[in-house]
Design a protein around this motif. Structure first.
Motif, PDB file in Angstrom:
ATOM      1  N   UNK A   1      16.066  25.208  14.055  1.00 52.18           N
ATOM      2  CA  UNK A   1      17.402  24.673  14.370  1.00 52.18           C
ATOM      3  C   UNK A   1      17.260  23.180  14.764  1.00 52.18           C
ATOM      4  N   UNK A   2      18.093  22.357  14.287  1.00 57.46           N
ATOM      5  CA  UNK A   2      18.168  20.789  14.677  1.00 57.46           C
ATOM      6  C   UNK A   2      18.927  20.734  16.068  1.00 57.46           C
ATOM      7  N   UNK A   3      18.502  19.593  16.998  1.00 57.50           N
ATOM      8  CA  UNK A   3      19.415  19.085  17.801  1.00 57.50           C
ATOM      9  C   UNK A   3      20.065  17.877  17.511  1.00 57.50           C
ATOM     10  N   UNK A   4      21.433  18.075  17.088  1.00 59.27           N
ATOM     11  CA  UNK A   4      21.985  16.912  16.402  1.00 59.27           C
ATOM     12  C   UNK A   4      23.087  16.506  17.303  1.00 59.27           C
ATOM     13  N   UNK A   5      23.821  17.319  18.061  1.00 57.81           N
ATOM     14  CA  UNK A   5      25.238  16.804  18.636  1.00 57.81           C
ATOM     15  C   UNK A   5      24.990  16.587  20.092  1.00 57.81           C
ATOM     16  N   UNK A   6      25.271  15.114  20.127  1.00 55.67           N
ATOM     17  CA  UNK A   6      24.985  14.623  21.565  1.00 55.67           C
ATOM     18  C   UNK A   6      26.439  14.441  22.336  1.00 55.67           C
ATOM     19  N   UNK A   7      26.565  13.353  22.976  1.00 53.79           N
ATOM     20  CA  UNK A   7      27.808  13.298  23.740  1.00 53.79           C
ATOM     21  C   UNK A   7      28.733  12.178  22.601  1.00 53.79           C
ATOM     22  N   UNK A   8      30.088  12.356  23.042  1.00 54.49           N
ATOM     23  CA  UNK A   8      31.076  11.583  22.309  1.00 54.49           C
ATOM     24  C   UNK A   8      30.889  10.174  22.504  1.00 54.49           C
ATOM     25  N   UNK A   9      30.649   9.400  21.408  1.00 56.46           N
ATOM     26  CA  UNK A   9      30.503   7.779  21.666  1.00 56.46           C
ATOM     27  C   UNK A   9      31.905   7.392  21.331  1.00 56.46           C
ATOM     28  N   UNK A  10      32.652   7.216  22.589  1.00 63.46           N
ATOM     29  CA  UNK A  10      34.007   6.543  22.176  1.00 63.46           C
ATOM     30  C   UNK A  10      34.119   5.135  22.029  1.00 63.46           C
ATOM     31  N   UNK A  11      33.321   4.345  22.393  1.00 62.43           N
ATOM     32  CA  UNK A  11      33.132   2.971  21.885  1.00 62.43           C
ATOM     33  C   UNK A  11      33.110   2.765  20.332  1.00 62.43           C
ATOM     34  N   UNK A  12      32.007   3.542  19.757  1.00 65.94           N
ATOM     35  CA  UNK A  12      31.637   3.415  18.440  1.00 65.94           C
ATOM     36  C   UNK A  12      32.956   4.075  17.615  1.00 65.94           C
ATOM     37  N   UNK A  13      33.383   4.946  18.101  1.00 63.68           N
ATOM     38  CA  UNK A  13      34.718   5.734  17.559  1.00 63.68           C
ATOM     39  C   UNK A  13      35.819   4.646  17.496  1.00 63.68           C
ATOM     40  N   UNK A  14      36.389   4.243  18.616  1.00 63.45           N
ATOM     41  CA  UNK A  14      37.433   3.162  18.684  1.00 63.45           C
ATOM     42  C   UNK A  14      37.031   1.982  17.706  1.00 63.45           C
ATOM     43  N   UNK A  15      36.085   1.589  17.656  1.00 62.35           N
ATOM     44  CA  UNK A  15      35.660   0.350  16.815  1.00 62.35           C
ATOM     45  C   UNK A  15      35.866   0.864  15.452  1.00 62.35           C
ATOM     46  N   UNK A  16      35.359   1.893  14.941  1.00 61.18           N
ATOM     47  CA  UNK A  16      35.315   2.536  13.510  1.00 61.18           C
ATOM     48  C   UNK A  16      37.013   2.831  13.496  1.00 61.18           C
ATOM     49  N   UNK A  17      37.799   3.154  14.329  1.00 62.87           N
ATOM     50  CA  UNK A  17      39.089   3.314  14.003  1.00 62.87           C
ATOM     51  C   UNK A  17      39.922   2.044  13.915  1.00 62.87           C
ATOM     52  N   UNK A  18      39.474   1.183  14.649  1.00 64.76           N
ATOM     53  CA  UNK A  18      40.193  -0.336  14.393  1.00 64.76           C
ATOM     54  C   UNK A  18      40.110  -0.800  13.071  1.00 64.76           C
ATOM     55  N   UNK A  19      38.668  -0.839  12.714  1.00 63.10           N
ATOM     56  CA  UNK A  19      38.185  -1.439  11.444  1.00 63.10           C
ATOM     57  C   UNK A  19      39.055  -0.802  10.193  1.00 63.10           C
ATOM     58  N   UNK A  20      39.172   0.476  10.450  1.00 68.60           N
ATOM     59  CA  UNK A  20      39.696   1.394   9.341  1.00 68.60           C
ATOM     60  C   UNK A  20      41.126   1.024   9.126  1.00 68.60           C
ATOM     61  N   UNK A  21      42.030   0.779  10.330  1.00 69.41           N
ATOM     62  CA  UNK A  21      43.275   0.400  10.474  1.00 69.41           C
ATOM     63  C   UNK A  21      43.492  -0.773   9.912  1.00 69.41           C
ATOM     64  N   UNK A  22      42.489  -1.813  10.294  1.00 65.12           N
ATOM     65  CA  UNK A  22      42.647  -3.223   9.701  1.00 65.12           C
ATOM     66  C   UNK A  22      42.515  -3.267   8.077  1.00 65.12           C
ATOM     67  N   UNK A  23      41.817  -2.187   7.442  1.00 65.22           N
ATOM     68  CA  UNK A  23      41.511  -2.521   6.166  1.00 65.22           C
ATOM     69  C   UNK A  23      42.655  -1.950   5.404  1.00 65.22           C
ATOM     70  N   UNK A  24      43.511  -0.947   6.074  1.00 72.94           N
ATOM     71  CA  UNK A  24      44.981  -0.265   5.568  1.00 72.94           C
ATOM     72  C   UNK A  24      45.758  -1.471   5.306  1.00 72.94           C
ATOM     73  N   UNK A  25      46.091  -1.981   6.439  1.00 76.90           N
ATOM     74  CA  UNK A  25      47.028  -3.077   6.602  1.00 76.90           C
ATOM     75  C   UNK A  25      46.703  -4.343   6.074  1.00 76.90           C
ATOM     76  N   UNK A  26      45.437  -4.611   5.408  1.00 71.16           N
ATOM     77  CA  UNK A  26      45.243  -5.537   4.489  1.00 71.16           C
ATOM     78  C   UNK A  26      46.223  -5.677   3.250  1.00 71.16           C
ATOM     79  N   UNK A  27      46.719  -4.529   2.731  1.00 75.37           N
ATOM     80  CA  UNK A  27      47.627  -4.338   1.560  1.00 75.37           C
ATOM     81  C   UNK A  27      48.852  -4.457   2.050  1.00 75.37           C
ATOM     82  N   UNK A  28      49.316  -4.439   3.122  1.00 71.07           N
ATOM     83  CA  UNK A  28      50.788  -4.320   3.575  1.00 71.07           C
ATOM     84  C   UNK A  28      51.314  -5.803   3.403  1.00 71.07           C
TER      85      UNK A  28
END
Length: 427
Positions: A400-427
């Protein structure tokens, strides 16, 4: 002399290739042997549970709803019974990304405490109307909208960030994309869920698959070999395939399946209208040995997980295929994993155990399905093959692997921001 030297070099290269191939084959045999040995350590109850992808309760702390005794009609006896995979619906999704991550973490903790192989965590995240994570991840439009509005570069960026967010949440399987081609025969049912034309399905389907798979998210191509305008939740679709129109239905899967980890079968009854397949019997595709084994496994050489669609759908139940019949027919056809929208699978799991005890051929089909699922869990990093031999003969062990650590909120928020920016490029 030059010719002699060329012959020597050529023979040496052949010997080298042969030696390399022998080594690769020996490693593959050793890995497969380790998987089989691991499966042999599992109880019958845990083994049969691997064959189910099931919805679960809660959105904060995971808990089981069945015990192993329920497989044999004794609901209150035994230890916790949990499925091989968990599919999340909207009510499983908490108010924040961190809450969902911690819920998924509680699932893995429960499985580990009860000596079950780690589950894969699946979700329907096609985009548009089928978007379980709409309140957590960056905006994901429908597949049709993306094909009509995004360049290939924009689509790749959007799917890359979406895949990254799923990974950070602890999700490792997406029941997407839909790779059916749209026309008047199915557009009322598929609506915006398809990329559209065959060219767009191949182009944007590959982009979507590659983005998710490269981030460790298994894609599940839907719905092989297709659908009509009849909603399978309420009726049984009928398809009419012949050599002239086969590309419409089959070409997307022929082109894209080898890039994906999984495929999900529709319940549609496929009628082959030109007698191009000998001894063919029309039936729901998830019960058809021709479509599951002869076509997907043997013709397309697909070695990933083959899922049935939800066997509790009215498409089956209202047409003579109750869940106890459906579960047996799916495994007989060569399906690896049964999907259930219900939270309990012990009753149908018990039917499989009973049938396996009576029929060695059926038992072998279950063993093959469990092997494919454990092999996927290794690919997904849930389990790992560890080298254990110190000599030249390769040997491995599954752990069995040890693969799930703690939530990386900074990384998630940064990815969320960039994903949102890509979508609104077409608006």
């Amino acid at each position: 002399m030059f010719r002699i030297l060329c012959c020597i070099v050529f023979l040496a290269s052949l010997i080298s290739c042969s030696s390399s191939e022998k080594k690769e084959n020996a490693i593959l045999v050793a890995k497969n042997s380790a998987i089989k040995e691991y499966i042999n350590t599992l109880s019958d109850e845990v083994k049969i549970s691997q064959l189910f992808l099931v919805n679960i309760e809660g959105n904060k702390n995971f808990y089981n709803v069945e015990k192993t005794g329920a497989l044999y009609g004794n609901r209150r006896e035994g230890v916790p019974l949990v499925p091989g995979g968990c599919i999340l619906f909207s009510y499983n999704i908490g108010d924040t990304p961190e809450q969902l991550f911690n819920f998924i973490k509680s699932i893995h903790s429960f499985y580990k405490e009860n000596n079950n192989p780690p589950p894969y965590i699946a979700i329907d995240q096609e985009g548009g109307d089928v978007n379980r994570l709409r309140k957590l991840t960056s905006k994901l439009p429908s597949q049709k909208w993306i094909a009509e509005n995004f360049s290939e570069k924009q689509a790749k960026a959007l799917y890359d960030f979406q895949a990254e967010q799923l990974k950070l949440l602890g999700i490792n399987m997406n029941l997407a994309p839909v790779v059916e081609v749209s026309d008047s025969f199915n557009e009322k049912f598929l609506d915006t869920r398809t990329f559209g034309t065959l060219d767009d399905v191949k182009k944007y389907g590959e982009i979507s698959i590659n983005s998710y798979e490269s981030h460790g998210i298994a894609t599940v191509l839907k719905h092989f070999p297709g659908n009509s305008n009849v909603d399978p939740h309420t009726g049984l679709p009928q398809l009419f395939i012949n050599q002239k129109n086969s590309d419409f239905y089959l070409k997307p899967f022929e082109v894209l399946l080898n890039k994906s980890s999984c495929v999900l079968l529709s319940h549609a009854i496929v009628n082959i209208t030109d007698n191009s397949v000998e001894n063919y019997k029309a039936m729901p595709s998830c019960f058809s040995e021709y479509w599951v084994t002869e076509y997907l496994r043997n013709k397309l050489k697909f070695d990933g997980i083959i899922f049935s669609d939800d066997i509790f759908m009215s498409a089956l139940a209202d047409n003579g295929y109750s869940s106890d019949i459906a579960v047996v027919k799916a495994i007989e056809a060569g399906v690896d994993c049964i999907m259930l929208s219900e939270k309990r699978f012990a009753e149908v799991g018990g039917i499989l155990l009973k049938r396996a005890a009576e029929d060695s051929v059926f038992s072998n089909k279950i063993d093959s399905a469990v092997f494919n699922i454990i092999k996927y869990k290794i690919k997904a990093g849930l389990l790992m093959l560890v080298p254990i031999s110190e000599n030249k003969r390769p040997s491995f062990k599954v752990k069995v692997s040890d693969f799930l650590m703690d939530f990386d909120s900074e990384h998630f928020n940064n990815s969320f921001k960039k994903g949102t920016e890509v979508f609104y490029e077409t608006e």
